[in-house]
Write an enzyme that holds these catalytic residues in place. Sequence first.
Site, short mmCIF file in Angstrom:
data_model
loop_
_atom_site.label_atom_id
_atom_site.label_comp_id
_atom_site.label_asym_id
_atom_site.label_seq_id
_atom_site.Cartn_x
_atom_site.Cartn_y
_atom_site.Cartn_z
N GLU A 225 0.87 -1.17 0.00
CA GLU A 225 0.00 0.00 0.00
C GLU A 225 0.90 1.22 0.00
O GLU A 225 1.41 1.62 1.05
CB GLU A 225 -0.92 -0.02 1.22
CG GLU A 225 -1.80 -1.26 1.31
CD GLU A 225 -2.75 -1.42 0.14
OE1 GLU A 225 -2.90 -0.45 -0.65
OE2 GLU A 225 -3.33 -2.50 -0.02
N CYS A 259 -1.97 9.17 2.77
CA CYS A 259 -1.52 8.60 1.49
C CYS A 259 -2.52 8.86 0.36
O CYS A 259 -2.14 8.86 -0.81
CB CYS A 259 -1.26 7.10 1.62
SG CYS A 259 -2.68 6.14 2.17
#
Length: 481
Positions: A225, A259
Site C-alpha cells: 500500500e 496517502c
Amino acid sequence: MGASVVQLTESKKHIQHTHRVFEDQKKAFHNNPAPSLTERQENLKRLKQALLTYQDRLLEAIDRDFSCRSRDESLIAEVMPSIQGINYTLKNLEGWMKPSRRHVSILFQPASNKVCYQPKGVVGVIVPWNYPLYLAVGPLIASLAAGNRTMIKMSEFTPHTSALFKELIAASFPEDLVSVINGEADVAADFSSRPFDHMLFTGSTSVGKLVMRAASENLTPVTLELGGKSPAIVSPDVPMEDAAQRIAFGKAFNAGQTCVAPDYVLCPADRTQAFVDEFRAQFSEMYPSLRDNDDYTAIINERQYSRLQGYLEDARAKGAELIEINPAQENMGDGTHKIPVTLVLKTTPDMKLMQDEIFGPILPIVSYDSLDEAIQYINDRPRPLALYFFGYDRSQQHQVIDSTLSGGMCINDSLMHVAQDDLPFGGVGDSGMGHYHGKEGFLTFSHQRAIFAKQKFNSGKFVYPPYGTSVHKMVYKFFIR
C-alpha cells in the site's frame, strides 16, 4: 557508552526477539492450522475491547508523537474505522469462511469442485507513522479473520504510540498469536527479510521496492500500500463551493499527511482564481486559526517539516506563486511544526513538489483547457493511489472512470472511499499491489485452495491409455469444438 552503540545493542535485542517470536508463531500455527469461527470471533472481540479500553491513552500517545494531533481526527481516522472494521468483519466472517461451490464440467462428472479458504500461516505487517493505529489494526483485523498468526512492525517515528500498542497487544494476546516489534530502520529491514507466509507494507514507493526485494528472497507474497500523487479534477461546471470545500477537507485532514490526500488539483484555466478564493473561504471556516488550534494537526517531526519547507523554497525559486492560507495571520515559527495549507500556482514539471508525493499541506493547482487534457495529464504520470473527480455531469464522471486508472476513486468527495467497509483498498502500479479491507482483506490473507473431489465411480478411466479408441474419438468430437 555512545548513542550509536546503545542503538546497535537495542537493535540486536529487537532482531533476536523478532526471530524468536517468528519461530514461536510458526510452531503455534502448525499446532492449530485451522482456527474455528468461534476462535477467530473471540480474537476480534478481544481486539475490540482492548481498543476501547486503551482509547484515551492511544489518543494521547498519538497527540504526543505529532506534538499536536487533533483528537477528533484520531477518533475519525484511527479509532472509529478500527472499531467499525471489527464490527463489519464479525458480522460477515461466517459467510466468508464457507467454501464456495464451483461448476464441474460434464466431462469430469460425477465430481465436485469447491474453494476452501485456509489461513496462510504467519503474517508480517509493517506500519507507517501517519496513521499508526489504524494502519496496524486494519491489517490485523483481516489477518485474524483469516485465521493467521501476526507480527506487526511499528514505526520508529511514533515511539509513544508504538510502545503503547505493544503494551495493548501483549495484554490481550499470547505472543505466539499476535506480537508487536519496535525498533529502528535496521530492525524493519531484518523484519522484512523473515520468510513470512504473507507480508503487508504501507509506506513510500521507494521503501516498498526494498521490502518487495527482500520478500522475493523467500518468495513471500506481498501486499504493498504505497502512495503517489493523487489528483483532484475540478470539472468545468461543478459549483466551486462544493469542490473547494471537499478538497479543503481532504487536504487539511491530518495536515495532508495521508496517502490518499489530494496531491494536486487540475482546474479549468478560467476557474483557477475562483477555486483559490473558494478554497480560502472554506479552509478559513474550518480552521479560523492554526497555531494554537488543536483541530489543526502538526507535521510529525523536524525531518518531514524540513522536507516540506524545502519543497516550498524550491517552488518559489523556480517561479511559482505561493498563496499561504493563514486566516489569523499567525507567526508559525518558534518550534511549532505547523505549516499553513499553501496553494501553489504557476508550477513547472521540474519543481520537486510536482515530482514527489507531497504528503503535507501543500496543494499545487494545474490549469487545463479541456477535460481530455486533464485526463491526458494524469495518464502521462505514474498511476495514483486515489483519484478525485468533482462534477455532477454523469457523462463526464464516466469519461474519467473509463479513461483513467487509479487504486481507488471518489466522485464528489475525498478520502471517504478508504472508510467503506465493503470496498477493497489498494493501489496499482507505482501506488501498490493487492487489496485489503472487508472481504478482500480476508481473501488476501487466506489461501484459496481449489479442491476437486471424486468418490468411487471414476469416469476418467474412459480416457486412459491405450489411446485411439472409439471412446477417445467421441470425447474429442464433443469437447473439442
